[in-house]
Design a protein around this motif. Structure first.
Motif, PDB file in Angstrom:
ATOM      1  N   ASN A 131       0.804  -1.235   0.000  1.00 46.15           N
ATOM      2  CA  ASN A 131       0.000   0.000   0.000  1.00 46.15           C
ATOM      3  C   ASN A 131       0.834   1.280   0.000  1.00 46.15           C
ATOM      4  N   LYS A 154      12.399  -6.892   1.644  1.00 42.81           N
ATOM      5  CA  LYS A 154      11.492  -7.621   0.739  1.00 42.81           C
ATOM      6  C   LYS A 154      10.277  -6.751   0.435  1.00 42.81           C
ATOM      7  N   ALA A 156       6.560  -5.962  -1.390  1.00 40.88           N
ATOM      8  CA  ALA A 156       5.387  -6.805  -1.668  1.00 40.88           C
ATOM      9  C   ALA A 156       5.503  -7.327  -3.097  1.00 40.88           C
ATOM     10  N   GLU A 157       4.988  -8.538  -3.295  1.00 41.43           N
ATOM     11  CA  GLU A 157       5.082  -9.155  -4.613  1.00 41.43           C
ATOM     12  C   GLU A 157       4.365  -8.321  -5.670  1.00 41.43           C
ATOM     13  N   GLY A 207       2.169  -4.795   7.605  1.00 42.67           N
ATOM     14  CA  GLY A 207       1.195  -5.561   6.825  1.00 42.67           C
ATOM     15  C   GLY A 207       0.014  -5.928   7.695  1.00 42.67           C
ATOM     16  N   SER A 208      -0.601  -7.049   7.360  1.00 47.19           N
ATOM     17  CA  SER A 208      -1.832  -7.438   8.059  1.00 47.19           C
ATOM     18  C   SER A 208      -1.522  -7.959   9.470  1.00 47.19           C
ATOM     19  N   GLY A 231      -2.691  -3.479  11.164  1.00 51.98           N
ATOM     20  CA  GLY A 231      -3.910  -2.862  10.638  1.00 51.98           C
ATOM     21  C   GLY A 231      -4.471  -1.762  11.522  1.00 51.98           C
ATOM     22  N   GLY A 232      -5.579  -1.188  11.088  1.00 52.35           N
ATOM     23  CA  GLY A 232      -6.226  -0.123  11.857  1.00 52.35           C
ATOM     24  C   GLY A 232      -7.718  -0.054  11.590  1.00 52.35           C
ATOM     25  N   CYS A 263      -3.391   2.134   6.434  1.00 53.82           N
ATOM     26  CA  CYS A 263      -3.615   1.602   7.777  1.00 53.82           C
ATOM     27  C   CYS A 263      -4.144   2.696   8.713  1.00 53.82           C
ATOM     28  N   LEU A 384      -4.433   2.442  15.931  1.00 53.03           N
ATOM     29  CA  LEU A 384      -3.327   3.085  15.217  1.00 53.03           C
ATOM     30  C   LEU A 384      -3.440   4.607  15.191  1.00 53.03           C
TER      31      LEU A 384
HETATM   32  P1  TAP Z   1       0.236  -8.888   4.158  1.00 56.59           P
HETATM   33  O1  TAP Z   1      -0.397  -9.975   3.390  1.00 56.59           O
HETATM   34  O2  TAP Z   1       0.354  -9.041   5.605  1.00 56.59           O
HETATM   35  O3  TAP Z   1       1.673  -8.694   3.453  1.00 56.59           O
HETATM   36  C1  TAP Z   1       2.594  -7.756   3.893  1.00 56.59           C
HETATM   37  C2  TAP Z   1       3.997  -8.196   3.513  1.00 56.59           C
HETATM   38  O4  TAP Z   1       4.298  -9.412   4.198  1.00 56.59           O
HETATM   39  C3  TAP Z   1       4.187  -8.507   2.018  1.00 56.59           C
HETATM   40  O5  TAP Z   1       5.476  -8.161   1.622  1.00 56.59           O
HETATM   41  C4  TAP Z   1       4.004 -10.021   1.991  1.00 56.59           C
HETATM   42  O6  TAP Z   1       4.622 -10.648   0.893  1.00 56.59           O
HETATM   43  C5  TAP Z   1       4.668 -10.420   3.284  1.00 56.59           C
HETATM   44  N1  TAP Z   1       4.248 -11.718   3.800  1.00 56.59           N
HETATM   45  C6  TAP Z   1       3.082 -12.392   3.553  1.00 56.59           C
HETATM   46  N2  TAP Z   1       3.083 -13.564   4.222  1.00 56.59           N
HETATM   47  C7  TAP Z   1       4.261 -13.656   4.877  1.00 56.59           C
HETATM   48  C8  TAP Z   1       4.845 -14.631   5.741  1.00 56.59           C
HETATM   49  N3  TAP Z   1       4.209 -15.761   6.055  1.00 56.59           N
HETATM   50  N4  TAP Z   1       6.064 -14.385   6.255  1.00 56.59           N
HETATM   51  C9  TAP Z   1       6.718 -13.241   5.967  1.00 56.59           C
HETATM   52  N5  TAP Z   1       6.225 -12.288   5.154  1.00 56.59           N
HETATM   53  C10 TAP Z   1       5.002 -12.486   4.630  1.00 56.59           C
HETATM   54  O7  TAP Z   1      -0.468  -7.497   3.981  1.00 56.59           O
HETATM   55  P2  TAP Z   1      -0.860  -6.742   2.642  1.00 56.59           P
HETATM   56  O8  TAP Z   1      -2.053  -7.387   2.069  1.00 56.59           O
HETATM   57  O9  TAP Z   1       0.328  -6.632   1.788  1.00 56.59           O
HETATM   58  O10 TAP Z   1      -1.209  -5.249   3.200  1.00 56.59           O
HETATM   59  C11 TAP Z   1      -2.426  -4.918   3.719  1.00 56.59           C
HETATM   60  C12 TAP Z   1      -2.422  -4.938   5.240  1.00 56.59           C
HETATM   61  O11 TAP Z   1      -1.268  -4.280   5.768  1.00 56.59           O
HETATM   62  C13 TAP Z   1      -3.578  -4.204   5.864  1.00 56.59           C
HETATM   63  O12 TAP Z   1      -4.138  -4.966   6.896  1.00 56.59           O
HETATM   64  C14 TAP Z   1      -2.980  -2.914   6.436  1.00 56.59           C
HETATM   65  O13 TAP Z   1      -3.623  -2.311   7.486  1.00 56.59           O
HETATM   66  C15 TAP Z   1      -1.648  -3.342   6.799  1.00 56.59           C
HETATM   67  N6  TAP Z   1      -0.735  -2.183   6.771  1.00 56.59           N
HETATM   68  C16 TAP Z   1      -0.361  -1.609   7.944  1.00 56.59           C
HETATM   69  C17 TAP Z   1       0.461  -0.519   7.931  1.00 56.59           C
HETATM   70  C18 TAP Z   1       0.902   0.105   9.202  1.00 56.59           C
HETATM   71  S1  TAP Z   1       2.031   1.251   9.101  1.00 56.59           S
HETATM   72  N7  TAP Z   1       0.432  -0.228  10.365  1.00 56.59           N
HETATM   73  C19 TAP Z   1       0.924  -0.002   6.745  1.00 56.59           C
HETATM   74  C20 TAP Z   1       0.531  -0.595   5.583  1.00 56.59           C
HETATM   75  C21 TAP Z   1      -0.296  -1.717   5.602  1.00 56.59           C
HETATM   76  P3  TAP Z   1       3.787 -10.983  -0.456  1.00 56.59           P
HETATM   77  O14 TAP Z   1       3.615  -9.692  -1.157  1.00 56.59           O
HETATM   78  O15 TAP Z   1       4.614 -11.928  -1.211  1.00 56.59           O
HETATM   79  O16 TAP Z   1       2.478 -11.575  -0.023  1.00 56.59           O
END
Ligand code: TAP
Length: 452
Positions: A131, A154, A156-157, A207-208, A231-232, A263, A384
């Motif tokens: 994001n 790393k 995001a893909e 991330g999530s 998340g938030g 987030c 958050l």
């Molecule tokens: P995730 O699916 O959690 O992915 C985040 C990152 O983690 C990606 O680079 C992903 O790689 C990697 N990842 C996935 N599974 C993993 C594992 N088992 N071990 C290690 N790394 C792994 O989240 P998303 O869909 O990209 O982003 C959306 C979420 O992020 C939302 O819930 C949002 O609130 C949260 N977010 C929070 C913030 C803050 S600052 N609090 C900022 C941005 C986003 P791949 O791309 O290969 O799946």
């Protein structure tokens, strides 16, 4: 090696193919980072600062190209993308001030001298979501490098392109090889290896909450340091004594920025009951007026969602029984578009109130008084961000102290400044990024007693 396609979310066209690294390449990169760290930690603090400044200047020189690349990489509006590239530059300049200010203490003791040092951890693994591909990366690598660590990152893909370019810029700026490496690959492979590889001494994950909890559990096996930004479900609280016109005009930007994939999105608007109808009347033209469309256009305010799958996920929050108050525009044709959507939830248990949508959907609900506002704002597992709109300074402070969230703003929706700490309460995260203590999070405090 397998490859991944990078798809422009506004056009659905493939803009690049990127080779994904596997476990063996990840291990090799971690080993290179470990070796590079031996020399990097010994670089004089002033020289480390100069290299980070040169990296910042390289980002500045490339800013427009980075922003244009981000438009294609993630569908961000060009205005936002320029801010994001500028944020990387600013974080690097700010981090350049850190190496010479990582001060220890001299503690009075009997029979000798006692001093503390802030030692680098070693290799830091930074895992970034799709994001905000550039800023979130920089919040990790800037202070980590400043403190004398080496970094494997790393992206995001779905959105690897701008991170790869930042890796190139670091080398062009003169950072020694392998001090900062970008490893495009799958989370389950590369990210997971950061968790399990013993040479990676800290994982910074954004991330999530679901993946964040797995990472925390994995890191626990080696007592590995971890920072989590998750998340938030933030509240935008509007009191009857607020400047209602301003609160309503700005509310869309507090939640629909980056198409709600933020987030910090204020995805629950809590409005004091006595002005609830008036606020909705003012909110409607503001939402209908949000300019949704081609993110490359200078005046576009909201772009597409990241993918078709994510759009389906967002759309599933709007059930047949959901009361939709009004929606904004969305273009026709290709692109993962979803309109700004305002819903009026029926019950506190509605999914739209309890779960993170991560899309342009906001729930508006009434509250009675200050205590009720705080109760509703805190009725979430997240913590958050949030906003408080009122003309009463005392109330602004009381409510700010009572809301369980890491980043609050009064009569504003601002959450992120590189010189102030950022992070979450409860299941929104662990630890803080940015701000004056950012480099400390990448060090161990060591105490040394010298007998005299
Ligand atoms: P995730 O699916 O959690 O992915 C985040 C990152 O983690 C990606 O680079 C992903 O790689 C990697 N990842 C996935 N599974 C993993 C594992 N088992 N071990 C290690 N790394 C792994 O989240 P998303 O869909 O990209 O982003 C959306 C979420 O992020 C939302 O819930 C949002 O609130 C949260 N977010 C929070 C913030 C803050 S600052 N609090 C900022 C941005 C986003 P791949 O791309 O290969 O799946």
């Amino acid at each position: 090696m397998t490859t991944a396609q990078v798809i422009n979310p506004a056009t659905e066209q493939v803009v690049a193919r990127v080779e994904l690294v596997g476990e063996a390449e990840t291990d090799a990169a971690i080993e290179r980072a470990r070796r590079a760290g031996v020399a990097w930690r010994e670089v004089a603090p002033g020289d480390r600062a100069r290299l980070l400044r040169r990296f910042a200047e390289a980002v500045e020189a490339d800013l427009e190209a980075l922003a244009q690349l981000e438009v294609a990489n993630s569908g961000h509006t060009i205005g936002n993308a320029r801010w994001e590239a500028g944020n990387v530059r600013d974080v690097l300049h700010y981090s350049a001030g850190m190496p010479e200010r990582l001060l220890g203490n001299q503690i009075p003791v009997a029979g000798g001298v006692d001093v503390t040092f802030h030692e680098p951890l070693g290799v830091v693994g930074v895992i970034v979501p799709w994001n905000f591909p550039m800023p979130i990366a920089a919040w990790g690598f800037g202070p980590a490098l400043a403190a004398g660590n080496t970094v494997v990152l790393k992206p995001a893909e779905l959105t690897p392109l701008t991170a790869i370019r930042l890796g190139e810029l670091a080398l062009e700026a003169g950072l020694p090889e392998h001090v900062f490496q970008v490893l495009p690959g799958k989370g389950s492979v590369v990210g997971q290896r950061f968790v399990t590889h013993p040479a990676v001494r800290k994982v910074v994950f954004t991330g999530s909450t679901e993946v964040g909890t797995q990472i925390m559990a994995g890191c626990a096996r080696q007592v590995k340091r971890v920072t989590l930004e998750l998340g938030g479900k933030s509240a935008n609280i509007v009191f009857a004594d607020a400047d209602l016109a301003r609160a309503a005009a700005t509310a869309p930007y507090g939640v629909f920025d980056n198409a709600g994939q933020d987030c910090c999105a204020r995805s629950r608007i809590l409005v004091q009951r006595s002005v609830f109808d008036k606020f909705l009347e003012l909110l409607e033209p503001a939402v209908r007026g949000v300019k949704v469309g081609d993110p490359a256009h200078e005046d576009t305010e909201m772009g597409p969602l990241i993918s078709a799958a994510h759009r389906e996920r967002v759309a599933a929050f709007i059930e047949p029984s959901t009361k939709v108050a009004f929606t904004g525009e969305r273009p026709d044709g290709p692109g993962f578009w979803y309109p700004p959507t305002v819903v009026l939830p029926d019950a506190p248990t509605d999914r739209v109130l309890t779960e993170e949508v991560f899309g342009p959907v906001v729930a508006v609900l009434p509250f009675e008084d200050e205590a009720d506002a705080v109760r509703i704002a805190n009725d979430t597992e997240y913590g958050l961000s949030g906003s408080i709109w009122t003309s009463d300074v005392g109330r602004a402070l009381r409510v700010s102290r009572a809301v369980e969230a890491g980043n609050l703003s009064v009569n504003s929706h601002s959450s992120v400044r590189y010189w102030t700490p950022f992070g979450g309460f409860k299941q929104s995260g662990l630890g803080r990024e940015l701000g004056p203590d950012a480099a400390r999070a990448f060090t161990e405090t060591k105490n040394v007693f010298i007998a005299t």
